[in-house]
Design a protein around this motif. Structure first.
Motif, mmCIF file in Angstrom:
data_model
loop_
_atom_site.group_PDB
_atom_site.id
_atom_site.type_symbol
_atom_site.label_atom_id
_atom_site.label_comp_id
_atom_site.label_asym_id
_atom_site.label_seq_id
_atom_site.Cartn_x
_atom_site.Cartn_y
_atom_site.Cartn_z
ATOM 1 N N LYS A 252 -7.532 -4.583 8.644
ATOM 2 C CA LYS A 252 -6.907 -4.635 9.962
ATOM 3 C C LYS A 252 -7.805 -3.912 10.953
ATOM 4 O O LYS A 252 -8.767 -3.245 10.578
ATOM 5 C CB LYS A 252 -5.515 -3.990 9.927
ATOM 6 N N LYS A 253 -7.475 -4.025 12.227
ATOM 7 C CA LYS A 253 -8.262 -3.351 13.243
ATOM 8 C C LYS A 253 -7.904 -1.868 13.289
ATOM 9 O O LYS A 253 -6.793 -1.475 12.965
ATOM 10 C CB LYS A 253 -8.000 -3.988 14.616
ATOM 11 N N GLY A 254 -8.872 -1.063 13.712
ATOM 12 C CA GLY A 254 -8.600 0.354 13.914
ATOM 13 C C GLY A 254 -9.303 1.259 12.920
ATOM 14 O O GLY A 254 -9.627 0.867 11.786
ATOM 15 N N LEU B 164 -10.716 3.965 7.433
ATOM 16 C CA LEU B 164 -10.703 5.172 6.613
ATOM 17 C C LEU B 164 -9.950 4.942 5.307
ATOM 18 O O LEU B 164 -10.389 5.386 4.238
ATOM 19 C CB LEU B 164 -10.066 6.325 7.386
ATOM 20 N N ILE B 165 -8.818 4.270 5.379
ATOM 21 C CA ILE B 165 -8.021 3.985 4.180
ATOM 22 C C ILE B 165 -8.830 3.144 3.196
ATOM 23 O O ILE B 165 -8.862 3.415 1.989
ATOM 24 C CB ILE B 165 -6.717 3.262 4.559
ATOM 25 N N ARG B 166 -9.508 2.140 3.716
ATOM 26 C CA ARG B 166 -10.275 1.245 2.851
ATOM 27 C C ARG B 166 -11.522 1.920 2.290
ATOM 28 O O ARG B 166 -11.888 1.704 1.129
ATOM 29 C CB ARG B 166 -10.625 -0.029 3.612
ATOM 30 N N PHE C 60 -1.363 7.551 10.438
ATOM 31 C CA PHE C 60 -2.245 8.548 9.840
ATOM 32 C C PHE C 60 -1.430 9.558 9.043
ATOM 33 O O PHE C 60 -1.842 9.982 7.959
ATOM 34 C CB PHE C 60 -3.043 9.257 10.938
ATOM 35 N N LYS C 61 -0.258 9.937 9.530
ATOM 36 C CA LYS C 61 0.595 10.900 8.845
ATOM 37 C C LYS C 61 1.063 10.345 7.502
ATOM 38 O O LYS C 61 1.065 11.061 6.486
ATOM 39 C CB LYS C 61 1.801 11.258 9.722
ATOM 40 N N GLN D 294 0.461 10.200 1.520
ATOM 41 C CA GLN D 294 0.152 9.429 0.316
ATOM 42 C C GLN D 294 -1.039 10.023 -0.435
ATOM 43 O O GLN D 294 -1.002 10.170 -1.656
ATOM 44 C CB GLN D 294 -0.138 7.974 0.692
ATOM 45 N N ARG D 295 -2.099 10.371 0.295
ATOM 46 C CA ARG D 295 -3.279 10.926 -0.349
ATOM 47 C C ARG D 295 -3.009 12.315 -0.919
ATOM 48 O O ARG D 295 -3.505 12.677 -1.986
ATOM 49 C CB ARG D 295 -4.439 10.997 0.647
#
Length: 387
Positions: free
Chosen positions: A178-180, A185-187, A269-270, A275-276
């Motif tokens: 996705k955009k952003g 960062l997640i990927r 982001f929160k 999750q992390r």
């Protein structure tokens, strides 16, 4: 011509740390991550007659919006004999009604309803255990509600990894692009961690897997008493179980971008930080080898960037009387050496694992995680965000 050599002791110590961090990073990329980046497996597709029955097990809690897309995709899998066991874990949305209606129309769907919350169990371990117990087949394939197979060959690809002594298959699940910046960062985080645990498994030291794309035998689960050894931990139904039972001889990896399963990323982001943090809370239960390997890689990553910035700000670590103009180019060359290595390895690994579009911002994401990783590890250690 007489040439004098000068050096700054503190800067020189920082330079030594920088070089050590660089060497450790290069060793990981070429010695470990290259196993995934240049992975080649000669896998023969099994005929339908050799494909044993499979039970796909999913835990669902207020996941109606995801099930309406996931279940039809699973039912379209090109596989001769399988069932889909869906555990409704105390949902108060439309999940129960949807599963009841689906079970009447689809004989492959087996719903399991849990209507009472057990106070002494948190997370997915109890509902997942109920789903495994209810499965009709010995061969289990686990995934999650927020996932989606990219085609109808996913189940076949998982089972093709099973050989005579195989009891577990450890897979990877890329996030939906996705955009952003958050999505990137997640990927990137998923790719980096995927390189860690998949490479370790290929080296013969499996220590974790992800419940989005994981398979093992029901007999293996009950032989090792399920999640009993870590039932007090609310998370870890996937990585801690893999860490407990996986060995070099009984596990295989599934690295195939064409037959994978995608995951919907966190929406904020929160949410992703929680999750992390939750995932990192299980690291203390890993083997010493796995904990040391992670500490060495992520520690050297942070040290590399910290020393590089410090060296640009401090007085030169060494200089000649004829000038120090060559000092900064040397630092730049060392930095580019790691970057070039990372580009080559991550480029090939991204293609292998089905990740796209991460390479242009590689340095940015890598530098951000040099700061974020220690914070996330600390949050996990303190059980911040762990329910």
């Amino acid at each position: 011509m007489h040439i004098d050599f000068f050096y700054n002791r503190f800067s020189f110590i920082v330079l030594v740390c920088f070089v050590i961090a660089l060497l450790v990073q290069l060793a990981y990329h070429w010695g470990l991550f290259s196993r995934v980046a240049f992975y080649k497996r000669k896998r023969q597709l099994k005929p339908d007659s050799d494909l044993e029955p499979v039970s796909v097990v999913i835990c669902a809690r207020n996941a109606y919006e995801y099930l309406v897309d996931l279940v039809p995709a699973l039912l379209k899998q090109d596989y001769p004999d399988f069932e889909v066991v869906i555990v409704n874990d105390c949902s108060d949305d439309e999940t129960e009604e949807y599963l009841k209606d689906l079970a009447r129309r689809e004989p492959k769907v087996k719903p399991v309803h849990i209507r009472q919350q057990l106070n002494f169990f948190n997370g997915r371990k109890f509902p997942l255990s109920m789903g495994i117990k209810s499965a009709s087949n010995d061969l289990l394939v686990l995934t999650e509600c927020k996932c989606m197979p990219v085609n109808d060959l996913w189940l076949r690809s998982v089972v093709d990894c099973y050989e005579r002594n195989t009891e577990m298959v450890i897979g990877y699940s890329p996030y939906v692009p996705k955009k952003g910046l958050l999505n990137m960062l997640i990927r990137f985080d998923a790719l980096q961690n995927g390189l860690m645990y998949l490479s370790a498994a290929l080296k013969g030291h499996p220590y974790m897997g992800i419940g989005k794309n994981l398979s093992y035998r029901k007999e293996l689960f009950f032989r090792n008493k399920g999640f009993i050894s870590h039932y007090t931990t609310s998370v870890g139904d996937d990585d801690l179980f893999v860490s407990q039972v996986a060995t070099k001889k009984n596990s295989e990896v599934l690295i195939d971008a064409d037959d994978t399963i995608m995951t919907a990323p966190a929406r904020s982001f929160k949410q992703w930080m929680r999750q992390r943090s939750s995932r990192n809370s299980t690291i203390r239960h890993y083997s010493f080898r796995a904990r040391f390997s992670q500490l060495l890689f992520f520690g050297s990553q942070s040290l590399f960037y910290a020393c590089f910035v410090a060296l640009l700000c401090l007085k030169p670590a060494f200089a000649l009387s004829i000038g120090a103009a060559f000092y900064v180019p040397v630092l730049a060359l060392l930095f580019l050496l790691r970057y070039a290595t990372q580009m080559v390895v991550y480029h090939n690994a991204s293609k292998r694992l089905g990740e796209k579009g991460l390479l242009p911002g590689l340095v940015l994401y890598d530098a951000l995680f040099a700061v974020l990783t220690p914070l996330l590890r600390l949050m996990g250690r303190m059980n911040v965000g762990v329910e």
